[in-house]
Design an enzyme around this catalytic site. Structure first.
Site, PDB file in Angstrom:
ATOM      1  N   ASP A 228       0.820  -1.215   0.000  1.00 57.12           N
ATOM      2  CA  ASP A 228       0.000   0.000   0.000  1.00 57.12           C
ATOM      3  C   ASP A 228       0.850   1.258   0.000  1.00 57.12           C
ATOM      4  O   ASP A 228       2.070   1.205   0.148  1.00 57.12           O
ATOM      5  CB  ASP A 228      -0.964  -0.001   1.204  1.00 57.12           C
ATOM      6  CG  ASP A 228      -0.286  -0.413   2.508  1.00 57.12           C
ATOM      7  OD1 ASP A 228       0.955  -0.344   2.585  1.00 57.12           O
ATOM      8  OD2 ASP A 228      -0.994  -0.801   3.442  1.00 57.12           O
TER       9      ASP A 228
ATOM     10  N   ASN B 211      -7.048  -2.507  14.731  1.00 56.91           N
ATOM     11  CA  ASN B 211      -8.458  -2.755  14.391  1.00 56.91           C
ATOM     12  C   ASN B 211      -8.621  -3.989  13.506  1.00 56.91           C
ATOM     13  O   ASN B 211      -9.700  -4.235  12.990  1.00 56.91           O
ATOM     14  CB  ASN B 211      -9.068  -1.515  13.705  1.00 56.91           C
ATOM     15  CG  ASN B 211      -8.407  -1.210  12.361  1.00 56.91           C
ATOM     16  OD1 ASN B 211      -7.513  -1.931  11.926  1.00 56.91           O
ATOM     17  ND2 ASN B 211      -8.840  -0.150  11.720  1.00 56.91           N
TER      18      ASN B 211
ATOM     19  N   GLU C 254      -9.639  -1.903   5.726  1.00 53.64           N
ATOM     20  CA  GLU C 254     -10.160  -1.558   7.040  1.00 53.64           C
ATOM     21  C   GLU C 254     -11.454  -2.326   7.330  1.00 53.64           C
ATOM     22  O   GLU C 254     -12.158  -2.741   6.399  1.00 53.64           O
ATOM     23  CB  GLU C 254     -10.476  -0.051   7.086  1.00 53.64           C
ATOM     24  CG  GLU C 254      -9.280   0.861   6.812  1.00 53.64           C
ATOM     25  CD  GLU C 254      -8.378   1.074   8.019  1.00 53.64           C
ATOM     26  OE1 GLU C 254      -8.228   0.156   8.847  1.00 53.64           O
ATOM     27  OE2 GLU C 254      -7.810   2.176   8.135  1.00 53.64           O
TER      28      GLU C 254
END
Ligand code: PGA
Length: 240
Positions: A67, A136, A143
């Site tokens: 990324d 997370n 995400e």
């Protein structure tokens, strides 16, 4: 998933580097999928030492990074291209023209995302993908969400990811709010995956990944559907 619980960060880094070194020795022209963040830095140092010692060579290796922030200049000190140069590529015998990071300045993410995935396929696919995990449960910048995207794409960062990454920027407002990331499908196509996690702040994500059913709300859980994943973690990440 093969789980290797290490005493500490140093052991985790050394053992993960050993697995990569074995691959590079067995297949000198392998394709590595690489990750940024604090976690793999120790492993990269180990790889640099092995390269300096003449144990392994990267001269025929190709790399694809997971990324990049968006938008960001590749020369920006917080860009992932810059990170990879400083933490690995500048110190090993790799041909930088064979190192690829998603273009943080793309004007055409759909086309470039598809081209990034196609280039990986054309190179023979990723032999070994390195991953970190977000607090997370994100992998790369996939995400937690109601749905996940298969291919390389532009995404918005969650507030907790922006919080976590603000430690690298002068202020929270300087953290890009978007990124160009490999998708879940791109990651899952890798032949082998190494997931690295250290520190108590990763325990909740690791526990959720291991204990929960596969859910888009914890993208790392999908790794349980891959046949060849190694989790290298320290005791703090594993036990809390
Ligand atoms: P870190 O990031 O290695 O800096 O903890 C991991 C991630 O967010 O995927």
């Amino acid at each position: 998933m093969k789980i290797i619980v290490c005493e500490n960060y140093a052991e985790m880094s050394a053992r993960a580097a050993e697995l990569i070194a074995e691959l590079v020795k067995a297949k000198p022209d392998c394709v590595l999928g690489l990750a940024t963040g604090s976690t793999p830095v120790g492993m990269y140092k180990e790889l640099i030492s092995k390269n300096e010692a003449g144990e392994i060579s990267f001269k025929d290796v190709t790399t694809y990074n997971l990324d990049e922030y968006y938008p960001i200049e590749p020369t920006h000190e917080q860009s992932y291209r810059y990170f990879m140069n400083v933490n690995l590529f500048d110190h090993i015998d790799i041909n930088k023209e064979k190192t690829f990071v998603p273009n943080g300045l793309t004007q055409n993410p759909e086309e470039e995302g598809a081209a990034y995935d196609a280039a990986i396929e054309a190179a023979g696919g990723v032999d070994l993908q390195v991953l970190g995990i977000g607090q997370n449960g994100h992998i790369a910048f996939n995400e937690p969400d109601d749905a996940l995207i298969a291919g390389t794409h532009i995404t918005s960062l969650t507030e907790d990811t922006i919080d976590a990454n603000s430690r690298f920027f002068a202020s929270r407002d300087d953290v890009p709010t978007r990124a160009f990331t490999m998708g879940i499908g791109s990651i899952m196509k890798a032949k082998k995956i190494i997931l690295l996690a250290n520190g108590k702040n990763k325990h909740a994500a690791i526990a959720k990944m291991l204990d929960d059913k596969i859910t888009t709300q914890c993208p790392a859980t999908i790794l349980k559907a891959h046949a060849d994943v190694y989790l290298f973690c320290d005791k703090d990440a594993y036990n809390g």
